[in-house]
Design an enzyme around this catalytic site. Structure first.
Site, PDB file in Angstrom:
ATOM      1  N   LYS A   1       0.807  -1.219   0.000  1.00 37.62           N
ATOM      2  CA  LYS A   1       0.000   0.000   0.000  1.00 37.62           C
ATOM      3  C   LYS A   1       0.845   1.276   0.000  1.00 37.62           C
ATOM      4  CE  LYS A   1      -4.095  -2.204   1.773  1.00 37.62           C
ATOM      5  NZ  LYS A   1      -3.608  -3.576   2.079  1.00 37.62           N
TER       6      LYS A   1
HETATM    7  C1  LIG Z   1      -4.288  -4.603   1.652  1.00 37.19           C
HETATM    8  C2  LIG Z   1      -3.523  -5.857   1.500  1.00 37.19           C
HETATM    9  C3  LIG Z   1      -3.962  -6.872   0.658  1.00 37.19           C
HETATM   10  C4  LIG Z   1      -5.259  -6.780  -0.118  1.00 37.19           C
HETATM   11  O1  LIG Z   1      -5.216  -5.774  -1.084  1.00 37.19           O
HETATM   12  P1  LIG Z   1      -6.585  -5.290  -1.794  1.00 37.19           P
HETATM   13  O2  LIG Z   1      -6.209  -4.150  -2.638  1.00 37.19           O
HETATM   14  O3  LIG Z   1      -7.491  -4.921  -0.663  1.00 37.19           O
HETATM   15  O4  LIG Z   1      -7.071  -6.453  -2.543  1.00 37.19           O
HETATM   16  C5  LIG Z   1      -3.168  -7.990   0.527  1.00 37.19           C
HETATM   17  N1  LIG Z   1      -2.022  -8.136   1.222  1.00 37.19           N
HETATM   18  C6  LIG Z   1      -1.572  -7.186   2.048  1.00 37.19           C
HETATM   19  C7  LIG Z   1      -0.310  -7.404   2.801  1.00 37.19           C
HETATM   20  C8  LIG Z   1      -2.287  -6.001   2.215  1.00 37.19           C
HETATM   21  O5  LIG Z   1      -1.839  -5.053   3.031  1.00 37.19           O
END
Ligand SMILES: *Cc1c(COP(=O)(O)O)cnc(C)c1O
Length: 453
Positions: free
Chosen positions: A111
């Site tokens: 993210k």
């Molecule tokens: C947020 C997250 C996900 C999922 O991502 P999405 O965009 O919600 O599908 C998967 N793995 C990790 C480590 C995350 O932080």
């Protein structure tokens, strides 16, 4: 370039306004009015660019209301916080198996790619408009810390992050609540992520409250997040061997459908990404959707991959919009039915290039052990879900969404090795500053009334 709402009842906005607004007033999500197409010649030229230059080239097609020099500087700054020279390194495990590591940013999860940029876009907006911004988001773990580290100490901004108390990993909580920054508010909600998100939706639906505090959303519905995430798919595609890259399956650990949607949008822009596998944990709404056409919420069971503990996948609405032929009335009908009844069954659901898999907690440690035995590679519990049932007939690239160091207990129980990371070690010594609140819009509203800038 203008951005339209999936529900068709809000006016189209320019990039900066769409980013500042987050959720459209009609409850829909913003999408580009039309998608650019990248030609083979352009893609060839992109191959020599650095990550930040590539990101600028890509984002500038959309952020047409920001002067090029300003945008270039904002993008460049956003990736200086990453600790790997390649920003998003492609790791080859064997001839058929690649990993795209997305965890070299400040909070060690994918993210950061979007939220470092979003933080800088917000900072720029405050400067240009001479107005403060209050950012409000809900997180099941990594979104909150990544958003906080995107806005940390930025003048004119405050950030309020709701998270389910006791349901994020202790280290994730420390990344949110131990920053020491005065503009950061870590709000521990008694309830699940979906409870927190429901309260948040209610607050964003209150136009007066939203306008008064110049509220902006930072959860995975924000348009800028999706666009920033397209870039690492493009980066990785440019780095894969030419005889493999158009055949490879992109395997994406998924919760809110934001990460994998970005890859799919890039495919729609003419980059020949072959197919996508939506890899869920035991909270499997998307697995059920893509295997049966039934989009049906159920209760969240906390799992070893907590950032995917979701039973309502907000970004699915963006895919839905294209899937029903850009028919906003149909999107409204589906979303209203889903909101009322918790389910929508599609007659002839068009899966496009998606398949899905589901991994339970009982399977995750075994997969981590197997991947370590086969390749000497340590996958975090989210990434491990991607390693389940790899395609036999084609190569795969698994998106590694978090560093294993964020989930030491699961890794130790699987392979007896404790992964560490210096940035996490430093956090353990810092005091925790969190505020506990009930999962009710009224309590959160009162807190914001007191602490908004
Ligand atoms: C947020 C997250 C996900 C999922 O991502 P999405 O965009 O919600 O599908 C998967 N793995 C990790 C480590 C995350 O932080």
């Amino acid at each position: 370039m203008k951005f339209i709402s999936t529900r068709g009842l809000s006016p189209a906005l320019g990039f900066s306004d769409a980013v500042a607004t987050g959720l459209a007033p009609d409850g829909g999500l913003y999408l580009p009015e039309s998608l650019p197409r990248f030609s083979a010649d352009e893609l060839k030229r992109f191959a020599t660019l650095s990550y930040a230059e590539l990101c600028f080239e890509f984002i500038s097609r959309f952020a047409t209301d920001i002067p090029a020099d300003t945008l270039r500087a904002l993008v460049a700054k956003s990736y200086t916080t990453f600790t790997h020279g390649d920003i998003a390194p492609v790791v080859k495990l064997d001839e058929k198996t690649y990993v795209l590591e997305l965890f070299h940013g400040p909070t060690l999860a994918f993210k950061d790619f979007a939220l470092q940029l979003l933080g800088n876009l917000y900072g720029n907006q405050c400067k240009v408009r001479g107005q403060s911004i209050n950012v409000l988001g809900a997180t099941s773990g990594d979104t909150g810390s990544a958003a906080i580290h995107g806005l940390l100490g930025k003048p004119g901004t405050a950030i309020f992050i709701l998270y389910p108390d006791g349901r994020t990993s202790p280290l994730q909580e420390r990344q949110m609540a131990c920053t020491g920054a005065a503009n950061v508010h870590a709000l521990a909600i008694s309830g699940t992520f979906d409870d927190a998100q429901a309260a948040l939706k209610e607050l964003f639906a209150d136009q007066e409250f939203r306008t008064r505090h110049r509220l902006s959303a930072v959860n995975s519905i924000n348009l800028a997040r999706i666009l920033a995430q397209c870039v690492y798919y493009l980066w990785a595609w440019l780095r894969l061997p030419e005889n493999t890259r158009n055949e490879i399956e992109w395997v994406v650990p998924t919760g809110n459908f934001g990460n994998v949607l970005a890859g799919w949008l890039l495919q729609k822009m003419g980059v020949p990404l072959h197919s996508f596998r939506v890899a869920t944990n035991q909270n499997d709404i998307l697995h059920r959707l893509f295997t049966t056409g039934d989009y049906r919420t159920s209760t969240v069971t906390p799992s070893l991959a907590p950032s995917m503990d979701i039973q309502v996948s907000s970004n699915f609405e963006r895919f839905l919009y294209y899937s029903v032929g850009r028919d906003s009335a149909k999107v409204r009908e589906v979303m209203e039915t889903f909101k009322k009844t918790g389910a929508y069954t599609f007659e002839n659901f068009d899966r496009d290039t998606f398949t899905a898999s589901r991994t339970t907690d009982a399977e995750i440690p075994g997969i981590i052990r197997q991947v370590y035995q086969d390749y000497g590679y340590i996958a975090d519990p989210h990434t491990a879900c991607g390693f389940k049932s790899l395609a036999k007939d084609r190569p795969s690239i698994i998106l590694a969404t978090a560093s294993p160091a964020k989930f030491p207990d699961t890794i130790v129980s699987a392979i007896g090795i404790e992964p560490t990371h210096p940035s996490l070690e430093a956090l353990k010594a810092r005091p925790l500053a969190k505020h506990k609140l009930p999962a009710e819009a009224s309590a959160i509203r009162a807190y914001l009334d007191q602490h908004a800038v």
